[in-house]
Motif scaffolding. Sequence first.
Motif, short mmCIF file in Angstrom:
data_model
loop_
_atom_site.label_atom_id
_atom_site.label_comp_id
_atom_site.label_asym_id
_atom_site.label_seq_id
_atom_site.Cartn_x
_atom_site.Cartn_y
_atom_site.Cartn_z
N ALA A 3 -24.65 -42.40 -21.67
CA ALA A 3 -24.81 -41.41 -22.97
C ALA A 3 -26.48 -40.96 -22.42
N LYS A 4 -27.03 -40.24 -22.49
CA LYS A 4 -28.38 -39.59 -22.63
C LYS A 4 -28.90 -39.54 -24.07
N ALA A 5 -30.56 -40.72 -23.95
CA ALA A 5 -31.14 -40.58 -24.92
C ALA A 5 -31.77 -39.69 -25.68
N ALA A 6 -31.64 -39.21 -26.91
CA ALA A 6 -31.74 -37.88 -27.38
C ALA A 6 -33.21 -38.12 -27.73
N ARG A 7 -33.76 -39.06 -27.65
CA ARG A 7 -35.57 -38.87 -28.70
C ARG A 7 -36.15 -40.17 -27.48
N GLY A 8 -37.29 -40.56 -26.83
CA GLY A 8 -37.36 -42.00 -27.31
C GLY A 8 -38.81 -41.94 -27.44
N LEU A 9 -39.39 -43.02 -28.26
CA LEU A 9 -40.61 -43.02 -28.98
C LEU A 9 -40.88 -44.30 -28.47
N GLU A 10 -42.50 -44.37 -27.70
CA GLU A 10 -42.19 -46.02 -27.15
C GLU A 10 -42.98 -46.08 -27.84
N GLN A 11 -44.36 -46.13 -28.94
CA GLN A 11 -45.19 -46.77 -29.69
C GLN A 11 -44.83 -46.01 -30.74
N VAL A 12 -43.99 -47.11 -31.44
CA VAL A 12 -43.49 -46.97 -32.28
C VAL A 12 -44.01 -47.75 -33.60
N GLN A 13 -44.58 -49.14 -33.10
CA GLN A 13 -45.61 -49.93 -33.84
C GLN A 13 -46.32 -51.13 -33.24
N GLU A 14 -47.46 -51.24 -33.45
CA GLU A 14 -48.14 -52.25 -32.70
C GLU A 14 -47.42 -54.07 -31.96
N ASN A 15 -46.61 -53.93 -32.92
CA ASN A 15 -46.38 -55.82 -32.86
C ASN A 15 -44.58 -54.87 -32.21
N ASP A 16 -43.87 -56.13 -31.79
CA ASP A 16 -42.24 -56.36 -31.83
C ASP A 16 -41.44 -56.03 -33.50
N ILE A 17 -41.07 -55.52 -32.27
CA ILE A 17 -39.56 -54.69 -33.88
C ILE A 17 -38.66 -55.78 -33.68
N ASN A 18 -37.71 -55.81 -34.47
CA ASN A 18 -36.78 -57.09 -34.68
C ASN A 18 -36.14 -56.43 -35.04
N CYS A 19 -35.62 -56.05 -35.89
CA CYS A 19 -33.92 -55.18 -36.74
C CYS A 19 -34.52 -53.55 -36.23
N VAL A 20 -33.62 -53.24 -37.17
CA VAL A 20 -33.10 -51.48 -36.89
C VAL A 20 -31.89 -51.37 -37.81
N SER A 21 -31.92 -50.11 -39.02
CA SER A 21 -30.96 -49.49 -39.56
C SER A 21 -31.27 -48.28 -39.95
N TRP A 22 -30.35 -47.64 -39.69
CA TRP A 22 -30.36 -45.91 -39.94
C TRP A 22 -29.73 -46.22 -41.67
N ASN A 23 -30.51 -44.71 -42.47
CA ASN A 23 -29.99 -44.70 -43.82
C ASN A 23 -28.36 -43.43 -42.98
N ALA A 24 -27.11 -44.33 -43.47
CA ALA A 24 -26.45 -43.55 -43.90
C ALA A 24 -26.48 -41.87 -44.90
#
Length: 195
Positions: A3-24
């Motif tokens: 699979a190819k990445a649709a989009r990459g965001l490198e600088q999303v936040q200054e600190n580590d992101i621990n979890c993520v959730s898509w809005n259904a």
Amino acid sequence: RMAKAARGLEQVQENDINCVSWNAHDENRIATGSADLSVRVLDLRRTSKNQKNATSSWTSVMYHHTKNITNVQWSPHSAHVLGSCGEDGVVCLWDTRKSSESTIQRALQLSGNRSGEVAPELLLQHAGAGAPIVNFAWNPWSPWTIASITDHSSWPEGGGRMHIWRPSELVTADPEDIIANVQRRRPGWFKHATQ
């Protein structure tokens, strides 16, 4: 097949992101929980294909947790409500409709050091677990019913515990519906109580 990445965001936040959730309910909204103790909502419509920095794409930035956030999850029943839990033993429920540019700027300015100030998006803080909350889930068949899991591994009896709970309707209902219901049951009471 890869699979190819649709989009990459490198600088999303200054600190580590621990979890993520898509809005259904809205494919463009993603919630994150971070090591900086923030819950944030990113709107992909506010990003461009070549954009590397996502800081201008936040539609909500909310602080209330005092320790690491372990999970964020959108409600399956609302496009605007999400929950977060953390090592502080708290589950927070948020209403992202209360977010604005000014609340985002205020949250970023304080960076979690709210000194008693409560984020306007905070609907409810469910506390009292007595241990870190490692996960929670919305019941997809029963609106506002939530199960949360605590980590009691440091306790002598060890293990985790599951709590199944619901917030009061005073928190979840539309305020106008509450007033109408009280007026139906006790005509004239609200008018008398507010004088």
